[in-house]
Structure formats: structure tokens, C-alpha cells
Design an enzyme around this catalytic site. Structure first.
Site, mmCIF file in Angstrom:
data_model
loop_
_atom_site.group_PDB
_atom_site.id
_atom_site.type_symbol
_atom_site.label_atom_id
_atom_site.label_comp_id
_atom_site.label_asym_id
_atom_site.label_seq_id
_atom_site.Cartn_x
_atom_site.Cartn_y
_atom_site.Cartn_z
ATOM 1 N N CYS B 100 49.978 -60.573 26.472
ATOM 2 C CA CYS B 100 49.259 -61.198 25.373
ATOM 3 C C CYS B 100 49.506 -60.378 24.117
ATOM 4 C CB CYS B 100 47.764 -61.239 25.696
ATOM 5 S SG CYS B 100 46.764 -61.702 24.284
ATOM 6 N N CYS B 104 47.052 -64.360 17.996
ATOM 7 C CA CYS B 104 46.774 -65.803 17.876
ATOM 8 C C CYS B 104 45.317 -66.080 17.524
ATOM 9 C CB CYS B 104 47.096 -66.521 19.171
ATOM 10 S SG CYS B 104 48.649 -66.029 19.863
ATOM 11 N N THR B 191 40.169 -59.889 22.329
ATOM 12 C CA THR B 191 41.593 -59.615 22.439
ATOM 13 C C THR B 191 42.097 -58.859 21.216
ATOM 14 O OG1 THR B 191 41.995 -61.524 23.837
ATOM 15 C CG2 THR B 191 43.839 -60.782 22.506
ATOM 16 N N GLU B 258 41.570 -56.103 25.742
ATOM 17 C CA GLU B 258 40.299 -56.748 25.397
ATOM 18 C C GLU B 258 39.236 -55.666 25.274
ATOM 19 O OE1 GLU B 258 42.065 -57.962 28.136
ATOM 20 O OE2 GLU B 258 42.980 -59.488 26.881
ATOM 21 N N HIS B 293 42.931 -72.936 19.799
ATOM 22 C CA HIS B 293 43.215 -71.896 20.777
ATOM 23 C C HIS B 293 43.688 -72.503 22.100
ATOM 24 C CE1 HIS B 293 43.407 -67.704 21.089
ATOM 25 N NE2 HIS B 293 42.538 -67.570 22.055
ATOM 26 N N TYR B 297 47.663 -71.749 24.066
ATOM 27 C CA TYR B 297 48.036 -71.399 25.440
ATOM 28 C C TYR B 297 49.227 -72.208 25.948
ATOM 29 C CZ TYR B 297 44.129 -68.249 26.099
ATOM 30 O OH TYR B 297 43.273 -67.177 26.013
ATOM 31 N N CYS B 300 52.030 -69.430 24.422
ATOM 32 C CA CYS B 300 52.120 -68.021 24.867
ATOM 33 C C CYS B 300 52.311 -67.910 26.368
ATOM 34 C CB CYS B 300 50.904 -67.242 24.401
ATOM 35 S SG CYS B 300 49.328 -67.789 25.071
ATOM 36 N N GLU B 457 42.975 -64.711 31.988
ATOM 37 C CA GLU B 457 42.885 -65.220 30.615
ATOM 38 C C GLU B 457 43.271 -66.698 30.582
ATOM 39 O OE1 GLU B 457 45.208 -63.187 27.615
ATOM 40 O OE2 GLU B 457 44.769 -64.810 26.219
HETATM 41 C C1 LIG Z 1 41.503 -62.027 28.919
HETATM 42 C C2 LIG Z 1 40.540 -62.740 28.020
HETATM 43 C C3 LIG Z 1 40.709 -62.681 26.640
HETATM 44 C C4 LIG Z 1 39.784 -63.268 25.776
HETATM 45 N N1 LIG Z 1 39.939 -63.163 24.423
HETATM 46 C C5 LIG Z 1 38.977 -63.613 23.589
HETATM 47 C C6 LIG Z 1 39.056 -63.406 22.178
HETATM 48 O O1 LIG Z 1 40.011 -62.795 21.676
HETATM 49 N N2 LIG Z 1 38.078 -63.857 21.378
HETATM 50 C C7 LIG Z 1 37.006 -64.495 21.890
HETATM 51 O O2 LIG Z 1 36.129 -64.850 21.126
HETATM 52 N N3 LIG Z 1 36.881 -64.725 23.229
HETATM 53 C C8 LIG Z 1 37.837 -64.294 24.092
HETATM 54 N N4 LIG Z 1 37.725 -64.520 25.448
HETATM 55 C C9 LIG Z 1 36.496 -65.115 25.941
HETATM 56 C C10 LIG Z 1 36.584 -66.498 26.550
HETATM 57 O O3 LIG Z 1 36.534 -67.481 25.563
HETATM 58 C C11 LIG Z 1 35.437 -66.575 27.559
HETATM 59 O O4 LIG Z 1 35.813 -65.799 28.676
HETATM 60 C C12 LIG Z 1 35.097 -67.981 27.979
HETATM 61 O O5 LIG Z 1 34.552 -68.719 26.933
HETATM 62 C C13 LIG Z 1 34.111 -67.972 29.153
HETATM 63 O O6 LIG Z 1 32.984 -67.211 28.841
HETATM 64 P P1 LIG Z 1 32.534 -66.052 29.836
HETATM 65 O O7 LIG Z 1 33.699 -65.203 30.144
HETATM 66 O O8 LIG Z 1 31.358 -65.407 29.230
HETATM 67 O O9 LIG Z 1 32.178 -66.768 31.180
HETATM 68 P P2 LIG Z 1 30.785 -67.363 31.626
HETATM 69 O O10 LIG Z 1 30.118 -68.004 30.470
HETATM 70 O O11 LIG Z 1 30.042 -66.314 32.340
HETATM 71 O O12 LIG Z 1 31.252 -68.480 32.611
HETATM 72 C C14 LIG Z 1 31.372 -68.289 34.035
HETATM 73 C C15 LIG Z 1 31.214 -69.641 34.709
HETATM 74 O O13 LIG Z 1 29.912 -70.169 34.451
HETATM 75 C C16 LIG Z 1 29.999 -71.461 33.874
HETATM 76 N N5 LIG Z 1 28.929 -71.599 32.878
HETATM 77 C C17 LIG Z 1 28.627 -70.739 31.870
HETATM 78 N N6 LIG Z 1 27.599 -71.199 31.140
HETATM 79 C C18 LIG Z 1 27.239 -72.370 31.680
HETATM 80 C C19 LIG Z 1 26.233 -73.334 31.377
HETATM 81 N N7 LIG Z 1 25.397 -73.177 30.364
HETATM 82 N N8 LIG Z 1 26.176 -74.437 32.154
HETATM 83 C C20 LIG Z 1 27.026 -74.620 33.164
HETATM 84 N N9 LIG Z 1 27.977 -73.741 33.516
HETATM 85 C C21 LIG Z 1 28.076 -72.627 32.797
HETATM 86 C C22 LIG Z 1 31.390 -71.523 33.255
HETATM 87 O O14 LIG Z 1 31.877 -72.849 33.137
HETATM 88 C C23 LIG Z 1 32.193 -70.688 34.243
HETATM 89 O O15 LIG Z 1 32.609 -71.468 35.318
HETATM 90 C C24 LIG Z 1 38.670 -63.962 26.321
HETATM 91 C C25 LIG Z 1 38.517 -64.049 27.713
HETATM 92 C C26 LIG Z 1 39.427 -63.442 28.565
HETATM 93 C C27 LIG Z 1 39.213 -63.526 30.052
#
Ligand SMILES: Cc1cc2nc3c(=O)[nH]c(=O)nc-3n(C[C@H](O)[C@H](O)[C@H](O)COP(=O)(O)OP(=O)(O)OC[C@H]3O[C@@H](n4cnc5c(N)ncnc54)[C@H](O)[C@@H]3O)c2cc1C
Lengths: 105, 493
Positions: B100, B104, B191, B258, B293, B297, B300, B457
């Protein structure tokens, strides 16, 4: 004759773009073996990378696929030769030779 | 200022006073830290390729704000052609880094904040759009890296922002002053945040009127007072600390990054505020950023996939299995899956449209389909890569064993290095070391440090799968499809 060379960005080229350019340059090695020539000389095809705002007799655009997305908006030129997928070398050489010889007449 | 080179970018990071913590300690020289440096090299290549005649057409663009040549990562898309070139650039960078490359998120944030502030100003008489244009001109002129920060820690997923036990689990405004605002909270999974000169903050989800203090967008320098970052560890990361680390890393030069970014009462001057309690525009900003975003994907991860396919093909060559029909077929399947992702990235770009502010937005339905496929296909691609690689990918001895001169006291009187080199030789003409190198690369991408970028990711970045399915349901227009079926089937209600 001044030939400005431009490559596309090369995201997924289907052939070796710089290798193809080398082959084209080989054909015109007698005119000049200096790639960075930046002026025009009648009767000779002088190649160099196109510079922003540059003025060229011929733009040679070498693209990695047939989409040929390279932009040439930033240059001024009389003629444009755009190369897509490989296999065009003889016709590119023929065209540049023709333009060069026409200019010399 | 002219476009920076990679070396100039790395030097520019040293001038920042960014506060970085890792493994329970403050890291002073984080620029040269062996765990962090590969991710910095990754960003540096986005600078170097902008100077490379073979790639400049994708890596640069002409700014609509200044008319100057800029790095495409800070460009506002002016056409569907720009949207397509973005995806192509991302594929190219995935190919060059197999990681990564982190820039982006900033680009996607620029484009979504630009169009949202325009529409917000129209509705509320605010001045955010001019603020943002001024800010982006500064970013473009100085060729800066900006972290587009959206995701908050979010605490209890079942509760809205204001209902959380701890109000700081979402970034929010704690004070409004004459000259600006003070914000508190954190952004998780950021990121490239440590490698960024600036942070551009957006809300993570729609905001209701009751929670309007959470409707906030702004920009701060990465070394702003009150801001610090905690580096997120990755699988196998301490391999990078081993002496002479090389073969065992799989990808020595490049990697992702990250971090958790914490805002402990950070002041933001008025001219860097782009949303302040206009809760009715928070959802628009989130949706637009997520749309861009999800398009990203389709570029990238395809570039990284190109390298995975190449590595799997080499592993087969080095094993002598390359002529087997099922190996050829698996490589075809991997290519098919990878190019399908690319088709989606290109399609949602080609179907883009101008926003009221004039920059181009992707087609939302197709971008969500793109990202939904990205949550699946890389997993199948690495499954096939692991199949082709064989078990040695996870059972081979370390680089230190292969290079060891330690004599093993048996009849043959050979060193440990000689024994391991002998038994892990594949086809004639390929060194055991090269065979190990390609297998270590595959290990790294399938389940090592790079799996963060290629697998998890792909799953969660730009939103977990369910987030796309909600958008697909909203945009899919099942009612119209029912009507089509009724007409064909001759059903008259
Ligand atoms: C490697 C990596 C790079 C990233 N880079 C960036 C970045 O540069 N900038 C940035 O802003 N973000 C970044 N992200 C964040 C990414 O957008 C989030 O991981 C994603 O939105 C999911 O949120 P979470 O990880 O908190 O998972 P969670 O919210 O904990 O989700 C886990 C599970 O629970 C479910 N869930 C969560 N809430 C609810 C709900 N209310 N109702 C029903 N189901 C639910 C989800 O669908 C999922 O299946 C990155 C993530 C990764 C893994």
C-alpha cells in the site's frame, strides 16, 4: 526535424515500451546517436523526450496498449504518431523517414 | 515549488516534529526506523515516478487551481479520463511496490471535501469551499502527502456518537473560539499517517442534529500541538529488526503502514475548518469519500495482484511444475480475477459525472460493486498462489540457516548452509536462494506483513463488505427490475 517522444504512464503495458523506442532509434542512428538532441536539423530526425510547452515537428507517443491514453495537450506539434500494441515499428520508421525526407525537400 | 523527488520527500519528513510511539516507546528517529522505513520508501516512489518519462503521464496532472504541473495524488479530477488515469496510476504503483503506497486516502479526501464544501456553502452560506481551495493550493504547491482520515475508534458499534460511554471515541469539537476550533478524539487504522505532512479529517459516518459536534472536517499539520500517533504492528514485523534482514522479509524495500492518530485538544484555525456542525452534510462527505476510495481498490490491489501472479508463476518455474495444465489454469484464473477487479475500477471511472463544484465523482453503484469484489478476489488469488507455491512457503528454514557456515557434525562434514541449500534446490539453473526469495515474497503477501495490505485491507479498507451491500441495495433499483420482469412475463397488475 525534431521528434518529441512521450510515453504513456505504463499501468499495464503489453510490450516493452522502451525496448521498442530503442528499436526505432536504432533505425535513425545515422541521423544522430544522441537521444537528448533538443533542436531541429533539416534532413535529420533528432529525438528527445518531449518537454512541457515544447514545439515539435513530430510527436512520437509510445503507449503500452491500444487504448493509447497518453495526453499530448501540453505540446505543440505538426504531426503525431501514436504507437499502441507492438508490431508497428516498420510503419513508425516509414512515417518518420517520410516526414524527414519531405521536410528536406 | 517543483515536484519533489523521493529523496527530497524523505528529507522533508525529518523537518517535521511528528510524535510517534511504537512497542511502548517514543520513537525519535522514526524516518530511519527499520520497521517504518519500508512504508516511507513506498510513498517516496510516488514522487520518483513523477519524474520518470515512462510513467509521468499517469503520475502527474495539470492543476485546475493553479495551472501548474502537480503530482496526480493532489489533483481534483477534471474528467472521466482523470478518473481512469487515477486507477491506472494506482495499478502501476501496486506493481512497483507490491504494497500500500498510502497516498490515495488523501487524494480521495481532497475530491470529496472539494465538492461537499461547495454544496454545503450553498446551503449554509459558509466559506468552507474557499478555505479548502486555499488549503489544497498549498498542498499542491508544496507537493505534500496528506492522510485522509475518516475512521474513528467507534467504541460500541450499536451506539451513535453521542451515546458512547466515552465521548472521545469519535472526533468532535470541544470548543469554538473566535479564531478557530479545538478538537478531541482519535482516528484508527490511519494509512500512512506517520509518513504524511498533513492530516485531513472527516467524519466517519452520518451525524444527527443531536450529535452535531461530531460533524467536523478540518486539516492540521502532522506535528500539530496535541497530536500523536501509535504505530500499528503487523504480522512478522520484527523480522525487519533482525540482523542483515533480507530474504526472510519477502519484500525488503516496501511496505504499508497504519497508525492510531490521537487528537488531545488540538487547535484548528478557522481557515483550515471545512465543516463545523453542518451535520446535514456529514453523510454526503462520507459517501463521496467512500465512493472514491472503493474505486481506488480497483487499481491498487490489481497492481499488487499482478506481482502475486508473477511470483506464483515464478514459483512454478522454479519447482519445475510450470508445464502442468492445472498450474497454467490456476494462473489464468488468477489473471481473470485480477482483471475483473480492474474492469470494475475502470467502469466506475468511465461512468463518472461532474459534481456541482466541477470535479468528477465516480459512479457509486459500480464503485461499490468494485470494492465488494475486492473483499473476495484477493483471497482467492492468494489461495491459488499458496496452492502453486507448495508447503515450503511456510516451512523453510531462515536466511541465517542458508547462509550458515556452521559445520554439522555428521559423516559428510558439510555446513548447515550447504545442507539446506542442497535440499531446497528446485530446477537446474535456478539458485536455491532465488527459489527461497520468491517463496518468502509469497509468504509475506499471503500471511506476513504485506497481508495487512493485500488481504485484510481488501476486506475492511474503504468499508467492510456490508457497507457496500447497503449501498448496492440502495442503488440497485430492484423495483425497476421487477417491472422489467413483469413486462416480459406478461403480468398486468
Ligand atoms: C489496512 C487498513 C487500512 C485502513 N486505512 C484507513 C485510512 O487510511 N483512513 C481511514 O479513515 N480508515 C482506514 N481504514 C479503516 C476502514 O475503513 C475500517 O476498517 C472499516 O470501515 C471497518 O471499520 P472497523 O475496522 O472499525 O470494523 P468494525 O466496525 O469493527 O466492523 C467489524 C464488523 O462488524 C460489522 N459492524 C460494525 N458496525 C456495525 C453496525 N452498526 N451494525 C451492523 N454491523 C456492524 C461490520 O460490518 C464488520 O463486519 C483502514 C482499515 C484497514 C484494515
Amino acid at each position: 526535424m525534431r521528434v518529441g517522444v512521450k510515453f504513456c504512464g505504463g499501468c499495464n503495458p503489453r510490450y516493452d515500451r522502451s525496448g521498442e523506442l530503442d528499436k526505432i532509434l536504432d533505425h535513425f542512428a545515422k541521423d544522430s546517436d544522441d537521444f537528448a538532441k533538443d533542436h531541429s536539423e533539416t534532413g535529420k530526425a533528432l529525438f528527445g523526450f518531449a518537454k512541457d510547452g515544447g514545439v515539435y515537428d513530430v510527436m512520437l507517443v509510445i503507449c503500452g496498449c491500444n487504448n493509447q491514453c497518453a495526453s499530448t495537450d501540453e505540446y505543440t506539434f505538426d504531426k503525431k504518431i501514436s504507437v499502441g500494441e507492438t508490431g508497428n515499428i516498420p510503419s513508425v520508421v516509414r512515417l518518420i523517414t517520410q516526414y524527414r525526407d519531405e521536410e528536406a525537400q | 515549488m517543483a515536484l519533489m523527488t523521493g529523496a527530497e520527500y524523505i528529507e522533508s519528513l525529518r523537518k517535521l516534529n511528528t510524535q510517534v510511539y511504537m512497542f511502548g516507546q517514543k520513537i525519535e528517529n522514526w524516518v530511519d526506523h527499520p520497521i517504518i522505513r519500508p512504508s516511507i520508501n513506498c510513498v517516496a516512489i510516488t514522487y520518483d515516478l513523477a519524474h520518470d518519462a515512462e510513467h509521468a503521464d499517469l503520475m502527474t496532472a495539470t492543476s485546475n487551481l493553479t495551472g501548474n504541473k502537480i503530482n496526480r495524488f493532489s489533483h481534483l479530477h477534471q474528467s472521466t479520463d482523470d478518473l481512469r488515469k487515477k486507477v491506472k496510476m494506482q495499478r502501476l504503483l501496486g506493481q512497483k511496490t507490491a504494497s500500500c503506497f498510502q497516498r490515495c486516502v488523501g487524494m480521495d479526501a481532497f475530491n470529496s471535501v472539494f465538492s461537499t464544501t461547495y454544496e454545503c456553502d450553498k446551503a449554509h452560506g459558509t466559506n468552507y469551499h474557499e478555505n479548502f481551495k486555499k488549503y489544497l493550493t498549498y498542498v499542491q504547491d508544496n507537493d505534500l502527502v496528506v492522510d485522509g482520515a475518516m475512521t474513528d475508534p467507534k467504541g460500541d458499534r450499536g451506539l451513535a456518537q453521542g451515546a458512547q460511554a466515552d465521548p472521545d471515541l469519535f472526533v468532535h469539537i470541544v470548543e469554538k473560539r473566535e479564531d478557530g476550533i479545538v478538537v478531541r478524539g482519535a482516528k484508527a487504522h490511519q494509512t500512512g499517517s506517520i509518513n504524511s505532512h498533513e492530516h485531513l479529517i472527516m467524519p466517519t459516518q452520518a451525524v444527527s442534529e443531536d450529535d452535531k459536534q461530531y460533524a467536523v472536517a478540518f486539516a492540521v499539520p502532522s506535528d500539530a500541538e496535541g497530536l500523536f500517533m501509535v504505530y500499528g504492528r503487523q504480522s512478522c514485523d520484527t523480522r525487519k529488526l533482525e540482523k542483515d534482514a533480507d530474504v526472510d522479509l519477502g519484500n525488503k524495500k516496501f511496505g504499508g503502514q497504519e497508525a492510531l492518530v490521537v487528537f488531545d485538544d488540538v487547535f484548528v484555525p478557522n481557515d483550515r475548518v471545512f465543516m463545523c456542525e453542518e451535520y446535514d452534510f456529514a453523510g454526503m462527505l462520507v459517501e463521496r469519500f467512500a465512493g472514491y476510495h472503493r474505486q481506488s481498490y480497483g487499481g491498487c490491489k490489481v497492481g499488487v495482484g499482478d506481482v502475486v501472479i508473477g511470483a506464483a508463476a515464478l514459483a512454478a518455474d522454479y519447482n519445475g511444475a510450470q508445464k502442468a495444465s492445472h498450474i497454467k489454469d490456476k494462473l489464468i484464473e488468477m489473471t481473470h480475477l485480477n482483471e475483473t477487479l480492474y474492469c470494475c475500477g475502470i467502469a466506475c471511472s468511465a461512468e463518472g459525472y461532474p459534481t456541482e463544484a466541477g470535479n468528477y465523482q465516480i459512479d457509486l453503484l459500480l464503485a461499490n460493486v468494485c470494492k465488494q469484489n475486492v473483499t473476495r478476489f484477493p483471497y482467492e488469488i492468494v489461495r491459488l498462489a499458496e496452492d502453486i507455491a507448495g508447503g515450503l512457503m511456510v516451512t523453510m528454514p531462515s536466511q541465517a540457516d542458508f547462509r550458515s557456515e556452521l559445520k554439522v557434525p555428521t559423516k559428510s562434514d558439510m555446513s548447515l548452509g550447504e545442507w539446506t541449500t542442497k535440499f531446497f534446490k528446485g530446477v537446474a539453473g535456478v539458485s536455491t536462494e532465488n527459489r527461497m526469495r520468491i517463496l518468502r515474497f509469497l509468504e509475506n503477501i499471503c500471511l506476513g506483513a504485506s497481508a495487512v495490505g493485500y488481504r485484510t485491507e481488501s476486506m475492511h479498507g474503504a468499508g467492510s463488505p456490508q457497507a457496500q451491500r447497503i449501498m448496492i441495495a440502495r442503488q440497485g433499483n430492484i423495483a425497476a427490475k421487477k417491472e422489467l420482469a413483469k413486462v416480459i412475463a406478461g403480468i398486468v397488475d
